[in-house]
Scaffold this motif. Sequence first.
Motif, PDB file in Angstrom:
ATOM      1  N   ASP A 159       0.641  -1.268  -0.066  1.00 53.59           N
ATOM      2  CA  ASP A 159      -0.103   0.001  -0.193  1.00 53.59           C
ATOM      3  C   ASP A 159       1.008   1.228   0.005  1.00 53.59           C
ATOM      4  OD1 ASP A 159       0.942  -0.349   2.622  1.00 53.59           O
ATOM      5  OD2 ASP A 159      -0.760   0.086   3.547  1.00 53.59           O
ATOM      6  N   SER A 160       0.186   2.308  -0.430  1.00 55.58           N
ATOM      7  CA  SER A 160       0.957   3.578  -0.392  1.00 55.58           C
ATOM      8  C   SER A 160       1.716   3.844   0.783  1.00 55.58           C
ATOM      9  CB  SER A 160       0.018   4.806  -0.594  1.00 55.58           C
ATOM     10  OG  SER A 160      -0.693   4.488  -2.023  1.00 55.58           O
ATOM     11  N   MET A 161       1.209   3.764   2.034  1.00 55.01           N
ATOM     12  CA  MET A 161       1.797   4.264   3.349  1.00 55.01           C
ATOM     13  C   MET A 161       3.215   3.415   3.377  1.00 55.01           C
ATOM     14  SD  MET A 161      -0.335   4.541   6.651  1.00 55.01           S
ATOM     15  CE  MET A 161       0.227   2.977   7.431  1.00 55.01           C
ATOM     16  N   THR A 162       3.102   1.935   3.270  1.00 54.71           N
ATOM     17  CA  THR A 162       4.474   1.224   3.453  1.00 54.71           C
ATOM     18  C   THR A 162       5.251   1.815   2.316  1.00 54.71           C
ATOM     19  OG1 THR A 162       2.978  -0.645   3.587  1.00 54.71           O
ATOM     20  CG2 THR A 162       5.344  -1.042   3.569  1.00 54.71           C
ATOM     21  N   LEU A 163       5.058   2.004   0.897  1.00 56.39           N
ATOM     22  CA  LEU A 163       5.964   2.489  -0.097  1.00 56.39           C
ATOM     23  C   LEU A 163       6.573   3.776   0.469  1.00 56.39           C
ATOM     24  CD1 LEU A 163       4.238   1.673  -3.364  1.00 56.39           C
ATOM     25  CD2 LEU A 163       6.613   1.189  -2.734  1.00 56.39           C
ATOM     26  N   ILE A 164       5.897   4.720   0.899  1.00 50.93           N
ATOM     27  CA  ILE A 164       6.449   5.904   1.113  1.00 50.93           C
ATOM     28  C   ILE A 164       7.371   5.965   2.581  1.00 50.93           C
ATOM     29  CG2 ILE A 164       5.876   8.324   2.198  1.00 50.93           C
ATOM     30  CD1 ILE A 164       3.427   8.411   0.333  1.00 50.93           C
ATOM     31  N   ALA A 165       6.856   5.096   3.355  1.00 51.13           N
ATOM     32  CA  ALA A 165       8.047   4.729   4.577  1.00 51.13           C
ATOM     33  C   ALA A 165       9.185   4.186   4.395  1.00 51.13           C
ATOM     34  CB  ALA A 165       7.207   3.935   5.445  1.00 51.13           C
ATOM     35  N   ILE A 166       9.306   3.151   3.396  1.00 52.35           N
ATOM     36  CA  ILE A 166      10.473   2.675   2.555  1.00 52.35           C
ATOM     37  C   ILE A 166      11.317   3.508   2.143  1.00 52.35           C
ATOM     38  CG2 ILE A 166      11.066   1.017   1.211  1.00 52.35           C
ATOM     39  CD1 ILE A 166       8.800  -0.686   1.508  1.00 52.35           C
ATOM     40  N   VAL A 167      10.841   4.300   1.062  1.00 49.12           N
ATOM     41  CA  VAL A 167      11.516   5.178   0.330  1.00 49.12           C
ATOM     42  C   VAL A 167      12.159   6.367   1.281  1.00 49.12           C
ATOM     43  CG1 VAL A 167      11.680   6.830  -1.566  1.00 49.12           C
ATOM     44  CG2 VAL A 167      10.272   4.842  -1.863  1.00 49.12           C
ATOM     45  N   SER A 168      11.453   6.808   2.263  1.00 49.23           N
ATOM     46  CA  SER A 168      11.818   7.767   3.114  1.00 49.23           C
ATOM     47  C   SER A 168      13.007   7.491   4.133  1.00 49.23           C
ATOM     48  CB  SER A 168      10.531   8.561   3.957  1.00 49.23           C
ATOM     49  OG  SER A 168       9.639   8.719   3.384  1.00 49.23           O
ATOM     50  N   ILE A 169      12.815   6.168   4.394  1.00 48.45           N
ATOM     51  CA  ILE A 169      13.981   5.478   5.207  1.00 48.45           C
ATOM     52  C   ILE A 169      15.414   5.241   4.219  1.00 48.45           C
ATOM     53  CG2 ILE A 169      14.721   3.375   6.366  1.00 48.45           C
ATOM     54  CD1 ILE A 169      11.867   2.998   7.138  1.00 48.45           C
ATOM     55  N   LEU A 170      15.174   4.865   3.163  1.00 52.29           N
ATOM     56  CA  LEU A 170      16.255   4.789   2.083  1.00 52.29           C
ATOM     57  C   LEU A 170      16.884   5.859   2.051  1.00 52.29           C
ATOM     58  CD1 LEU A 170      17.402   2.030   1.390  1.00 52.29           C
ATOM     59  CD2 LEU A 170      16.441   2.439  -0.850  1.00 52.29           C
ATOM     60  N   ALA A 171      16.029   7.053   1.390  1.00 56.87           N
ATOM     61  CA  ALA A 171      16.498   8.290   1.090  1.00 56.87           C
ATOM     62  C   ALA A 171      17.263   9.111   2.090  1.00 56.87           C
ATOM     63  CB  ALA A 171      15.418   9.208   0.507  1.00 56.87           C
ATOM     64  N   ALA A 172      16.748   8.948   3.492  1.00 53.74           N
ATOM     65  CA  ALA A 172      17.126   9.672   4.631  1.00 53.74           C
ATOM     66  C   ALA A 172      18.545   9.071   5.065  1.00 53.74           C
ATOM     67  CB  ALA A 172      16.385   9.457   5.862  1.00 53.74           C
ATOM     68  N   GLY A 173      18.795   7.884   4.651  1.00 51.08           N
ATOM     69  CA  GLY A 173      20.120   7.155   5.109  1.00 51.08           C
ATOM     70  C   GLY A 173      21.199   7.624   4.066  1.00 51.08           C
ATOM     71  N   LEU A 174      20.645   7.513   2.806  1.00 50.34           N
ATOM     72  CA  LEU A 174      21.548   7.724   1.616  1.00 50.34           C
ATOM     73  C   LEU A 174      21.968   9.176   1.693  1.00 50.34           C
ATOM     74  CD1 LEU A 174      20.325   5.638  -1.342  1.00 50.34           C
ATOM     75  CD2 LEU A 174      22.359   5.488   0.001  1.00 50.34           C
ATOM     76  N   THR A 175      20.698   9.980   1.731  1.00 55.46           N
ATOM     77  CA  THR A 175      21.239  11.456   2.007  1.00 55.46           C
ATOM     78  C   THR A 175      22.367  11.853   2.847  1.00 55.46           C
ATOM     79  OG1 THR A 175      18.886  11.996   1.260  1.00 55.46           O
ATOM     80  CG2 THR A 175      20.222  13.906   2.360  1.00 55.46           C
ATOM     81  N   ILE A 176      22.316  11.532   4.129  1.00 51.65           N
ATOM     82  CA  ILE A 176      23.201  11.752   5.013  1.00 51.65           C
ATOM     83  C   ILE A 176      24.663  11.098   4.945  1.00 51.65           C
ATOM     84  CG2 ILE A 176      22.500  10.380   6.843  1.00 51.65           C
ATOM     85  CD1 ILE A 176      23.598  13.882   7.447  1.00 51.65           C
ATOM     86  N   SER A 177      24.510   9.878   4.560  1.00 51.43           N
ATOM     87  CA  SER A 177      25.789   9.158   4.144  1.00 51.43           C
ATOM     88  C   SER A 177      26.502   9.714   3.135  1.00 51.43           C
ATOM     89  CB  SER A 177      25.614   7.715   4.258  1.00 51.43           C
ATOM     90  OG  SER A 177      24.817   7.323   3.209  1.00 51.43           O
ATOM     91  N   LEU A 178      25.976   9.848   1.934  1.00 49.93           N
ATOM     92  CA  LEU A 178      26.605  10.542   0.826  1.00 49.93           C
ATOM     93  C   LEU A 178      26.883  11.945   0.895  1.00 49.93           C
ATOM     94  CD1 LEU A 178      24.461   9.150  -2.209  1.00 49.93           C
ATOM     95  CD2 LEU A 178      26.799   8.291  -1.296  1.00 49.93           C
TER      96      LEU A 178
END
Lengths: 93, 93, 93, 93, 93, 93, 93, 93, 93, 93, 93, 93, 93, 93
Positions: free
Chosen positions: C2-21
Amino acid sequence: MDSMTLIAIVSILAAGLTISLGVIGPALGEGKAVATALTSLAQQPDAAGTITRTLFVGLAIIESLAIYCFVVAMILIFANPFWNHVIAQAAGK
Amino acid sequence: MDSMTLIAIVSILAAGLTISLGVIGPALGEGKAVATALTSLAQQPDAAGTITRTLFVGLAIIESLAIYCFVVAMILIFANPFWNHVIAQAAGK
Amino acid sequence: MDSMTLIAIVSILAAGLTISLGVIGPALGEGKAVATALTSLAQQPDAAGTITRTLFVGLAIIESLAIYCFVVAMILIFANPFWNHVIAQAAGK
Amino acid sequence: MDSMTLIAIVSILAAGLTISLGVIGPALGEGKAVATALTSLAQQPDAAGTITRTLFVGLAIIESLAIYCFVVAMILIFANPFWNHVIAQAAGK
Amino acid sequence: MDSMTLIAIVSILAAGLTISLGVIGPALGEGKAVATALTSLAQQPDAAGTITRTLFVGLAIIESLAIYCFVVAMILIFANPFWNHVIAQAAGK
Amino acid sequence: MDSMTLIAIVSILAAGLTISLGVIGPALGEGKAVATALTSLAQQPDAAGTITRTLFVGLAIIESLAIYCFVVAMILIFANPFWNHVIAQAAGK
Amino acid sequence: MDSMTLIAIVSILAAGLTISLGVIGPALGEGKAVATALTSLAQQPDAAGTITRTLFVGLAIIESLAIYCFVVAMILIFANPFWNHVIAQAAGK
Amino acid sequence: MDSMTLIAIVSILAAGLTISLGVIGPALGEGKAVATALTSLAQQPDAAGTITRTLFVGLAIIESLAIYCFVVAMILIFANPFWNHVIAQAAGK
Amino acid sequence: MDSMTLIAIVSILAAGLTISLGVIGPALGEGKAVATALTSLAQQPDAAGTITRTLFVGLAIIESLAIYCFVVAMILIFANPFWNHVIAQAAGK
Amino acid sequence: MDSMTLIAIVSILAAGLTISLGVIGPALGEGKAVATALTSLAQQPDAAGTITRTLFVGLAIIESLAIYCFVVAMILIFANPFWNHVIAQAAGK
Amino acid sequence: MDSMTLIAIVSILAAGLTISLGVIGPALGEGKAVATALTSLAQQPDAAGTITRTLFVGLAIIESLAIYCFVVAMILIFANPFWNHVIAQAAGK
Amino acid sequence: MDSMTLIAIVSILAAGLTISLGVIGPALGEGKAVATALTSLAQQPDAAGTITRTLFVGLAIIESLAIYCFVVAMILIFANPFWNHVIAQAAGK
Amino acid sequence: MDSMTLIAIVSILAAGLTISLGVIGPALGEGKAVATALTSLAQQPDAAGTITRTLFVGLAIIESLAIYCFVVAMILIFANPFWNHVIAQAAGK
Amino acid sequence: MDSMTLIAIVSILAAGLTISLGVIGPALGEGKAVATALTSLAQQPDAAGTITRTLFVGLAIIESLAIYCFVVAMILIFANPFWNHVIAQAAGK
């Protein structure tokens, strides 16, 4: 997925990549230019006028490269002809 | 997956990548500029005024590149025209 | 999914990549700046005041780049407008 | 795959990548800073006080970049708002 | 594939990648620091005390970066809250 | 594919990658450290004691990074808690 | 594909990658160490004893990193606990 | 695809990659070592004995790394325990 | 796709990759060795004998690495035990 | 997905990539040119006229490369013959 | 896709990649060797005989690496045993 | 997807990549050439005529490489024989 | 897709990649050789004969590497034995 | 997708990649050669004749590499034997 969504997605992604990849080169180039300007100022303080003038003209030319990318990113977000066409088409349907 | 979710996902990903890739170049460029400024200051302490002034103008120009990326990231998160369009469409449905 | 799960997943991944890169560039830039400051201090101990002051201003400007990334990562985790919209929508359903 | 599993998987992966990619830059930057400090100490033992003080301030600032990544990784593992939301939702179901 | 298996797989992979990618930076940084320490010792044997002390403090700070990664890897293998939740859930089913 | 096979596969792959990626950094760092030690010994044979001692302490610290990876690889092969759990579960079925 | 085949395939691939990726770092590190030893010998033939001794200890420590990889590769081919488990399971079936 | 074919394919691919990736590091390392030996011989022809002896011991140690890879490649082609197991199993079927 | 075709395809691909990737390292290493030999000859024409002899021994050792790859590629094309097994099996069918 | 959408998507993506990849080279080249100009001005202030003139001609030639990319990006967005063909075809249908 | 086509495709691709990847290393190595030969000739014109002779022997050895690749590419195109087998099999069918 | 759309898509993508990848090399090459010209002018102002003439001939030759790419990109957009064939075929249908 | 089309596609792609990847190495190698020749000519104008002769022999040898690639690309386009076989087969059908 | 479309697509893509990848090497090589020519002219203006002549011969040889790529790209667009075959076949059908 309908056309509108697809074009929106690709526009968002392309705008982000355009500006983020597009500033890497100018940033490195400007950093190098500023760095050499400072070395030159330390070596020859008397030529400060010429050095500073040449530096700012050079930075403006390099900055123009990043601005091309920013312009393309802005066009893709706010003045995207493909998006406008699809919106017009959807409205006129 | 409906349009709204897809646009949200891509906006999140694009915002994160835009700012994280976009600061690599400016950070390296500014590091180089600051480093050379310090070398120059050590070599020619008398020219400190000119060097510091040129450094700060240079840093501001390089910082502007990162700010382009930050602006695009913020637009994608908080003022995304594609998202607004989809929300408006969903509300008006 | 569902939408909620997808947005949660992408937010987690994007947050991690944003700060680490996003810290790679600033870390290298700051390392270079600190390193040159130390060389300059050793060469010209008398200019310690000017060098240290210029270094800290420079570090603050470079650090600001990493903080842009940290801000975006925090926004994606704790103040994500897309997630809020989906939660509100789910609650109001 | 249900939502909970997916969010757990992505959180684990993102936490690992965040901290492992995030220490590369700071480690290289700190290595460079420490290395130059030692060269400077050997060149100018009299300035040991200023050099060591500047080094530790610089290291602290670079370390702060790695700590941003560590904080994000810890948040993703132990205080993940998306996970909490899903758990709460599952419990309240 | 059930949730438990998936979380186990991702935890194993993430733990391995976290520690193996995470030691690259610190290893290069420490190698550089140790190498410069040796050069400095050869140049200025009289400053051995200060150099060695500064080196060990620097190595400790760089080592701390690798230890962040090791801690995250250990947490993912032996104290993984997502795994514990799934096990507890499976046991209580 | 059942859970057991999948966990076995991922453990094998992760163990191999962990140790092979994990020795790249330490090997380069140690090579650099040993190389500089030899240069320093040739420059200043009188300081051989201090140089050799500092080298071995430094090598031990860098080696510790590779040993973290080796430990994780060994844990993944011979003391994998996820594998043990699955085996126990299969035995008790 | 049954479990046995899959584990065999992954073990073969992992063993090959482990040893081939794992020797890159040590080979470069040892090449650097040997190269510097030769330069040092040419500069200071009188210190040949100390240099050679330090070189061989250093090479042994770097070689140990490659041997970790070789050990893991051999374990994966000839003493793979996951393979043994599957064989035992198949035999006892 | 049956098990036998799959194991054969992966063995061929792994053997080729193992030896081809595995010689890159040793070749560069040996090239560096030989190159420095020649420079040293030109600088200090009198130390030819020590230099040549140290070079050959060093080359042997680096060559051993490539030989590990060659051994693994040969094992994968001609003494592959997984292949033997499958052949034996097929013969006894 | 039958087994024979698959093994043939993978053998062709692996043979090509093995030799083409495998000569990169030796070629760079030998180029470096030859280049330094020429520099050394120009610096110290009197040591031509020792230099040339050491060079050719070194080249032979580096060449041996490429020959390992060539041998593996030839084995994969003309003496592939897996192919022979499949052909024998097909003939005896 | 109909033809129109596909062509729109690919045009957006290609325009963004063209300009963002296309400015990397020119930015680095111009940065190098400006940097050397400043060094030369500091070394030989008397030749400022010739140096500045040559620099600006050089920058114009390098800028022309980025302008080729900008032209292609603009053509892809605003004067795309393939898009025009499809629109005409759709209108005339 | 039948066996013959597949083997033909892979042979074409492998032949092209083998020779194109395989000349990168030798070309760089030979360029380096020729370049150093010219520097050496300019430094020591009297040793032209020895330098040219050593250069040509060295080039021949490096060229041999590219010829290994060319031989493999030619074998894959014109004397491919797998292709011959399939053709023979098809003819005898 | 019909033939026309596919050819249009690939032409757009290929044109964009051709010009954007194709200017990277020339831009770096020209930047290097202009930079060295400026250094040479500063060192030897008397040879300005020869240097400027050689520089412009050199730049023209390097620019020709970028123009090959621009020509191919323009052919792909405006004079694409494959597109013309398909259009003609569609019209004549 | 029939065999003929597939072989044609792969031949086109392989020919393009072979020549484009294959000229990178030789171009860099020749650039380096020509560059050093010019430095040497400036240093030692009297040795112009020997230098030019050695340069042209060297360039011919490096060019031969690119010609191997060109030959393979031409064979793949105009004398492709696999294509001829398929055409013959189709004609004789 | 029919054969004609596929061959057209691959030809377009291959032509674009061939010329864009193929000019990277020559552009860098020529940039290096021109740059060194200018340095040499500044150092030794008297040898301008020999230097310019050698430079132009060298540039012609390097340019020939890019022309190989341009020829292959043109053949793929305008004289593609595979395309001609398919067109002839379609016409004669």
